[in-house]
Motif scaffolding. Structure first.
Motif, PDB file in Angstrom:
ATOM      1  N   LEU A  47      64.686  51.675  14.859  1.00  0.00           N
ATOM      2  CA  LEU A  47      64.971  52.461  16.060  1.00  0.00           C
ATOM      3  C   LEU A  47      66.214  53.320  15.850  1.00  0.00           C
ATOM      4  CD1 LEU A  47      64.012  52.809  19.047  1.00  0.00           C
ATOM      5  CD2 LEU A  47      65.805  51.188  19.651  1.00  0.00           C
ATOM      6  N   LEU A  48      67.223  52.756  15.166  1.00  0.00           N
ATOM      7  CA  LEU A  48      68.466  53.492  14.958  1.00  0.00           C
ATOM      8  C   LEU A  48      68.443  54.353  13.706  1.00  0.00           C
ATOM      9  CD1 LEU A  48      71.106  50.814  15.960  1.00  0.00           C
ATOM     10  CD2 LEU A  48      70.359  52.807  17.258  1.00  0.00           C
ATOM     11  N   ALA A  49      67.807  53.833  12.645  1.00  0.00           N
ATOM     12  CA  ALA A  49      67.889  54.538  11.361  1.00  0.00           C
ATOM     13  C   ALA A  49      66.916  55.700  11.295  1.00  0.00           C
ATOM     14  CB  ALA A  49      67.635  53.563  10.215  1.00  0.00           C
ATOM     15  N   ASN A  50      65.708  55.525  11.856  1.00  0.00           N
ATOM     16  CA  ASN A  50      64.701  56.585  11.735  1.00  0.00           C
ATOM     17  C   ASN A  50      65.170  57.945  12.231  1.00  0.00           C
ATOM     18  OD1 ASN A  50      62.880  54.991  10.457  1.00  0.00           O
ATOM     19  ND2 ASN A  50      61.628  54.557  12.275  1.00  0.00           N
ATOM     20  N   PRO A  51      65.824  58.015  13.385  1.00  0.00           N
ATOM     21  CA  PRO A  51      66.201  59.364  13.873  1.00  0.00           C
ATOM     22  C   PRO A  51      67.345  59.998  13.096  1.00  0.00           C
ATOM     23  CG  PRO A  51      66.238  57.728  15.653  1.00  0.00           C
ATOM     24  CD  PRO A  51      66.182  56.986  14.359  1.00  0.00           C
ATOM     25  N   SER A  52      68.063  59.234  12.241  1.00  0.00           N
ATOM     26  CA  SER A  52      69.304  59.748  11.652  1.00  0.00           C
ATOM     27  C   SER A  52      69.106  61.074  10.929  1.00  0.00           C
ATOM     28  CB  SER A  52      69.888  58.738  10.667  1.00  0.00           C
ATOM     29  OG  SER A  52      69.999  57.498  11.294  1.00  0.00           O
ATOM     30  N   ILE A  53      68.049  61.140  10.110  1.00  0.00           N
ATOM     31  CA  ILE A  53      67.839  62.355   9.313  1.00  0.00           C
ATOM     32  C   ILE A  53      67.582  63.553  10.226  1.00  0.00           C
ATOM     33  CG2 ILE A  53      66.237  63.436   7.677  1.00  0.00           C
ATOM     34  CD1 ILE A  53      65.971  60.641   6.393  1.00  0.00           C
ATOM     35  N   LEU A  54      66.741  63.322  11.244  1.00  0.00           N
ATOM     36  CA  LEU A  54      66.433  64.430  12.154  1.00  0.00           C
ATOM     37  C   LEU A  54      67.666  64.818  12.983  1.00  0.00           C
ATOM     38  CD1 LEU A  54      64.190  66.317  12.959  1.00  0.00           C
ATOM     39  CD2 LEU A  54      63.536  64.741  14.773  1.00  0.00           C
ATOM     40  N   ILE A  55      68.490  63.838  13.313  1.00  0.00           N
ATOM     41  CA  ILE A  55      69.717  64.156  14.066  1.00  0.00           C
ATOM     42  C   ILE A  55      70.589  65.119  13.257  1.00  0.00           C
ATOM     43  CG2 ILE A  55      71.950  63.190  14.797  1.00  0.00           C
ATOM     44  CD1 ILE A  55      70.429  60.794  15.899  1.00  0.00           C
ATOM     45  N   VAL A  56      70.766  64.798  11.964  1.00  0.00           N
ATOM     46  CA  VAL A  56      71.594  65.655  11.111  1.00  0.00           C
ATOM     47  C   VAL A  56      71.006  67.068  11.052  1.00  0.00           C
ATOM     48  CG1 VAL A  56      72.354  66.027   8.741  1.00  0.00           C
ATOM     49  CG2 VAL A  56      72.495  63.746   9.753  1.00  0.00           C
ATOM     50  N   LEU A  57      69.677  67.150  10.870  1.00  0.00           N
ATOM     51  CA  LEU A  57      69.037  68.468  10.822  1.00  0.00           C
ATOM     52  C   LEU A  57      69.204  69.219  12.138  1.00  0.00           C
ATOM     53  CD1 LEU A  57      65.565  67.942   9.082  1.00  0.00           C
ATOM     54  CD2 LEU A  57      67.516  69.228   8.226  1.00  0.00           C
ATOM     55  N   ALA A  58      69.028  68.504  13.259  1.00  0.00           N
ATOM     56  CA  ALA A  58      69.081  69.152  14.574  1.00  0.00           C
ATOM     57  C   ALA A  58      70.492  69.665  14.870  1.00  0.00           C
ATOM     58  CB  ALA A  58      68.627  68.180  15.662  1.00  0.00           C
ATOM     59  N   VAL A  59      71.510  68.943  14.388  1.00  0.00           N
ATOM     60  CA  VAL A  59      72.889  69.405  14.588  1.00  0.00           C
ATOM     61  C   VAL A  59      73.085  70.749  13.895  1.00  0.00           C
ATOM     62  CG1 VAL A  59      75.287  68.961  13.931  1.00  0.00           C
ATOM     63  CG2 VAL A  59      73.919  67.134  14.947  1.00  0.00           C
TER      64      VAL A  59
END
Lengths: 333, 502
Positions: A47-59
């Protein structure tokens, strides 16, 4: 000065709050159906790790969209960087992980410089330039990799450990993504140059007359976006261990979707990276929740589509309502 | 501050855009502690001069000194850093950002680590707005502010910049009486602090109330500078208009027929209000007034490009459905827009296809159009208007400004209109081509076409029109017959709201 009451009201009305509530609702419903979604070591971590990559891209994407442009090449940059990092590890198996990050971010930033340079100098809309580089960067990747793929066994164990490490039960890559996010949020809110991204996106012609360094900021926005995509590539390699020539495909659309859902207006000038990150969190979580809820994969994409259109329509309605309210406010002093 | 010399000095400044000379010999001297008026007709080169001072564009030649030292501003940032604040005709705010941020963008007060001191910035803005005597919430976004409020914020910007020279390009065009008074109080305050101010305006009552020195410009050239106490409105108007205008225009008297176009109490809130007039066959009616008076907007509403809330447009007694340019073209209307680059021509397309744009449907056979038919149709019109071009299939963008104007005219004439609305027919073209365009217009009227001409150039209005309508701030304020229309009378009606149309 600002009192607590209005501040709280503003916080409750903000896009960030509503996205977060939607996220909590998705998690609650899914967990009610299948408790392991949240209450298992794997579930919690994913739940926490999966979004990390997309969060970085979205920033990174948010920087570009706020400046009234768009970067379609982030998925390709991410894939190419991931493959580069893997290849460096094959050539130098004992490279310290820190260097992998340096290489990845610098390389992504360089590709972002190519995008930004073309946009700022050639004065061609970012969407056109990055549509070109989306294919160009992917083409280089395919030419270089062919059908070869990099496997976990070819990467250093230290590096792979980063993808799975936890500190206080929080995945390390999540912590990294959050730190990057907070840094970016602080910069955009509190630095002169950060505010200029908003000014340029809000009224490009006015920014020019005002004497703001529009070209430099434009270039910087694309470089940040590229650097973030590079970082996402490194995280991708560390977390999944295998990198093929198609790594990162379609991530650009998810990154743009996340930013838009999170309230970064596609017309530029408004929104926050925090919102974009929450958008990424919600998007990823919905994607992993729908299979758990037994919804067919066809519908999963449709849901994402509805979410993006809904966000844009909501933006438009809210913007118009605010405009009317602001006009009315001045009419009745 | 250097109290002996002028703050800002420009001499023999010239600027050309391609083949068009925008400024021939601009001259302006701003003294500290003085408010200097800069007047002239539209197109006299005032705004070009201001843009050169602001660093938006660069002069081709001439002297430009700030406090005695020569300067060359390449960007607006440079001129701002040197202490020059410019308030443009249209405010340049960032709609998504707060009022506070708009005032301080790019030079916000910062604390440690370059962090913007938000509280400090806000309190400075509160202080500034207090001093200006307005109550605008400093935290609200600039979006939705009235033009007057936006001007106030522009002025707050200039004050916070601690500018040596403040240039205001028609700051009062959109302001009401109270707001103008407030602006003047602020301007006098700035003057008394020893700053140099320049004030561009068409309203003579304001110019004479506020300024101490006046510079007149005409056709891109400097005409005169004198203390305001030693001059008068009629004298300034004469200097602005200058030449003996009647002979330049080959206006041929045409028989005037029945009413072709009738506009009945046309209104669009905030843009124009109860506009009533008619144009008869063979008649040229000029719609005069200042830029921003709402003339082009009326034309666009008649043609159906913009909506209107009340009123009616009649062509030959038949009502025209609102909001439909297609219906307007069908009814025999043609609109030659002011900005031909943007609205009149497709620059990348050939001259021939530009001409046949409107009549394409008539040229097609079974929905197919051939280059041959297009060239034949276009050739007739290109010849009639003497468009100078290499070939009919070269791109429209390669033509000179005057020929582009003729091309737009050709395009609409090809549709054989009964009513021609033409917005600024000769803006930005040289004198020779000007009189040619005028001759064509006169001929068209002779053929029984009803012509509505919007023009900011007084000589053109006086020379060409059978009747002159004057608009000011969205209303028709005066109507003159050809015999009654004089430069002074039209200029007066454009700047004063005294004489109402009966």
């Amino acid at each position: 000065m600002n009192s607590f009451g209005p501040r709280l009201a503003k916080l409750m009305r903000s896009r960030e709050t509503s996205i977060l509530l939607a996220f909590v609702a998705v998690v609650a419903v899914t967990t009610a159906v299948n408790p392991t979604f949240l209450f298992s070591p794997d579930g919690w971590r994913n739940l926490l790790a999966n979004p990390s990559i997309l969060i970085v891209l979205a920033v990174g994407e948010a920087f570009v969209i706020i400046t009234k442009s768009v970067d379609l090449s982030v998925g390709s940059i991410m894939g190419l960087t991931a493959f580069l990092v893997g290849s460096v590890y094959i050539a130098w198996p004992t490279m310290p992980p820190v260097l992998a990050f340096v290489v990845g971010v610098a390389f992504g930033c360089a590709l972002g410089f190519v995008n930004g340079g073309l946009v700022a100098v050639a004065k061609v809309p970012g969407m056109v330039i990055t549509l070109g580089t989306l294919y160009a960067f992917r083409g280089v990747n395919i030419m270089w990799a062919g059908s070869r793929r990099i496997n976990a066994s070819e990467l250093s164990p230290d590096f792979l450990a980063i993808g799975n490490a936890q500190i206080l039960r929080l995945p390390l890559i999540t912590i990294m993504a959050v730190l990057v996010l907070l840094g970016a949020a602080w910069y955009l809110r509190n630095m002169r140059s950060g505010r200029e991204f908003y000014a340029i996106g809000s009224a490009p012609a006015a920014a020019e007359l005002y004497g703001l360094p529009t070209r430099r900021r434009m270039l910087a926005a694309f470089m940040v976006s590229g650097a973030m995509a590079g970082l996402a590539g490194v995280l991708f390699a560390a977390r999944y261990g295998t990198v093929a020539s198609n790594a990162g495909s379609n991530y650009e659309l998810q990154a743009i979707g996340a930013a838009v859902i999170g309230g970064v207006a596609i017309v530029g000038g408004s929104g926050t990276v925090i919102g974009a990150a929450f958008g990424a969190l919600l998007l990823t979580t919905i994607n992993s929740a729908l299979p758990v809820l037994g919804i067919q994969s066809f519908w999963q994409r449709a849901v994402v589509g509805v979410l993006i259109i809904g966000a844009i329509v909501l933006d438009r309605v809210l913007a118009q309502r605010q405009k009317r309210r602001l006009v009315a406010e001045r009419m009745t002093p | 501050m250097n109290s002996t010399g002028p703050t800002l000095l420009l001499r023999d400044v010239s600027k050309r855009f391609g083949s068009v000379v925008a400024l021939r010999d601009g001259q302006l001297t701003l003294e500290p502690g003085s408010i200097h008026a800069l007047v002239g007709e539209n197109g006299a080169g005032k705004s070009t001069l201001v843009k050169i001072i602001a660093g938006v564009i660069q002069r081709d030649s001439g002297v430009f000194e700030l406090e005695g030292a020569p300067v060359n501003f390449k960007t607006t940032a440079e001129s701002k850093a040197s202490g020059i604040a410019v308030i443009y005709q249209e405010p340049t705010l960032f709609p998504d950002l707060s009022v506070t941020e708009n005032v301080f963008m790019g030079r916000q007060p910062v604390g440690r680590f370059g962090r913007i001191d938000r509280a400090g910035m806000r309190s400075q803005v509160v202080e500034l707005l207090d001093r200006l005597g307005v109550s605008i919430d400093p935290d609200r976004p600039a979006q939705g502010l009235s033009i007057a409020d936006q001007q106030i914020i522009e002025i707050a910007k200039a004050i916070s910049l601690d500018a040596k020279a403040v240039l205001m390009d028609e700051p009062t065009a959109a302001l009401s009486g109270v707001e103008v008074d407030r602006l003047f109080a602020v301007a006098r305050g700035l003057r008394d602090e020893g700053r140099a101010l320049a004030f561009i305006s068409h309203r003579f009552d304001e110019v004479f109330a506020l300024c101490d020195t006046i510079t007149v410009m005409r056709d891109g050239s400097y005409i005169s500078t004198q203390p305001i106490a030693q001059t008068s409105v009629p004298q300034i108007v004469r200097l602005m208009v200058g030449r003996d205008v009647k002979e330049l225009f080959p206006k041929v008297e045409a028989p005037i027929g029945q009413t072709r176009l009738e506009v009945k109490s046309l209104s669009s809130p905030g843009v124009f209000d109860s506009i009533d007039f008619e144009v008869k066959a063979g008649e040229i009616v000029a719609l005069s007034g200042l830029v921003g008076a709402g003339r082009s907007e009326v034309a666009r509403a008649i043609f159906g490009v913009d909506p209107y809330t009340t009123g009616q447009v009649l062509v030959d007694g038949q009502p025209l459905p609102p909001g439909s340019p297609t219906a307007a073209i069908k009814a025999g209307l043609a609109l030659v827009p002011e900005d031909r680059r943007l609205q009149g021509l497709v620059m990348d397309q050939s001259i021939a296809s530009n001409v046949t744009d409107v009549i394409r449907r008539r040229l097609t056979r079974a929905s197919v159009i051939t280059r041959r038919r297009e060239n034949i149709a276009a050739g007739t019109w290109a010849e009639a208007l003497e468009i100078k071009c290499a070939a009919l299939d070269s791109a429209a963008g390669t033509l000179s400004g005057g020929n582009q104007q003729k091309l737009v005219l050709a395009k609409w004439l090809a549709s054989q209109p009964k009513i021609l609305i033409i917005d600024e027919p000769t803006r930005g073209i040289d004198v020779g081509t000007k009189s040619e365009v005028h001759r064509r217009m006169s001929e068209l009227a002779g053929q029984g076409i009803a012509i509505l001409m919007i023009s900011s150039e007084l000589p053109e209005v006086l020379g060409m029109a059978d009747r002159v309508l004057v608009m000011r701030e969205g209303r028709l304020t005066a109507q003159f017959s050809r015999a009654e229309a004089t430069a002074d009378a039209v200029m007066f009606a454009s700047t004063h709201a005294l004489k109402e149309v009966a």
